[in-house]
Design an enzyme around this catalytic site. Structure first.
Site, short mmCIF file in Angstrom:
data_model
loop_
_atom_site.label_atom_id
_atom_site.label_comp_id
_atom_site.label_asym_id
_atom_site.label_seq_id
_atom_site.Cartn_x
_atom_site.Cartn_y
_atom_site.Cartn_z
N HIS A 1 -7.42 9.43 -2.29
CA HIS A 1 -6.87 9.29 -1.28
C HIS A 1 -7.71 9.81 -0.09
O HIS A 1 -7.86 9.13 0.90
CB HIS A 1 -5.48 10.09 -1.20
CG HIS A 1 -4.68 9.97 -0.31
ND1 HIS A 1 -3.18 9.54 -0.35
CD2 HIS A 1 -4.79 9.66 1.04
CE1 HIS A 1 -2.71 9.15 0.74
NE2 HIS A 1 -3.63 9.23 1.71
N ASP B 1 0.78 -1.03 0.03
CA ASP B 1 -0.24 -0.08 0.02
C ASP B 1 0.67 1.20 0.12
O ASP B 1 1.58 1.46 0.85
CB ASP B 1 -0.75 0.03 1.23
CG ASP B 1 -1.78 1.48 1.40
OD1 ASP B 1 -2.73 1.17 0.59
OD2 ASP B 1 -1.36 2.34 1.91
N LYS C 1 -2.87 5.77 -4.72
CA LYS C 1 -3.84 6.82 -4.24
C LYS C 1 -4.00 7.99 -5.12
O LYS C 1 -2.54 8.69 -5.30
CB LYS C 1 -3.91 6.84 -2.81
CG LYS C 1 -4.09 5.73 -1.95
CD LYS C 1 -3.71 6.14 -0.43
CE LYS C 1 -3.75 4.67 0.37
NZ LYS C 1 -2.41 4.19 0.24
#
Length: 174
Positions: free
Chosen positions: A119, A52, A86
């Protein structure tokens, strides 16, 4: 505890996302670029398959380097890694969504992301300034219809730049 490769959730589009992810959002001023690469490589070595990251973390170059290194040494194949990225808050306008994604892919030196998220639902003034501020130092916000941002993200998915897209706003309660 060993990570189980079969521990995943199924996203709305049917793609599988590993439930345990290696988060890379650290204070990049505190950690050297070399340490970011090494930590990510170790994470992959011990079984993390979900990485991530986000543009705003400022470490996509290093994360991409680590992923590509573990692919090159035969530890994993690209399809074994589930990469989440993101969209930053200055890129919510439809014409900037793909630009933001392509910048991340270029930094990562990857052909696609597995998951691309908005995001945060807060949008800053579109442009190259990550935190647009007015003459008084206050953040300058913008108000793109989130559905237009979503359509641009769908176009990125349709172009093969990302496999899955999600938004906390659009999936809340589902």
């Amino acid at each position: 505890m060993a990570l189980k490769p079969d521990s995943y959730v199924v996203l709305n589009d049917g793609n599988k996302m590993p439930v345990i992810g290696f988060g890379t959002g650290a204070n990049t001023a505190k950690y050297t670029k070399e340490l970011v690469v090494e930590c990510t490589k170790v994470a992959i070595d011990v079984g993390y398959r979900h990485i991530d990251c986000a543009f705003i973390y400022g470490n996509e170059v290093q994360i991409g380097q680590a992923i590509r290194s573990k692919i090159a040494d035969g530890t994993v194949k690209r399809e074994d890694i589930f990469y989440t990225g993101k969209l930053w808050n200055n890129n919510h306008t439809p014409e900037r969504v793909r630009l933001g994604l392509e910048k991340s892919l270029k930094d990562l030196q990857l052909d696609y992301m597995d998951l691309f998220l908005i995001h945060t639902p807060v949008e800053f003034k579109p442009g190259d300034d990550l935190f647009s501020r007015d003459e008084n130092g206050k953040l300058v916000f913008h108000n793109t219809d989130i559905r237009e941002t979503w359509k641009a993200m769908e176009a990125c998915r349709d172009a093969g730049l990302v496999r899955s897209i999600e938004s906390p706003i659009l999936t809340a309660g589902n």
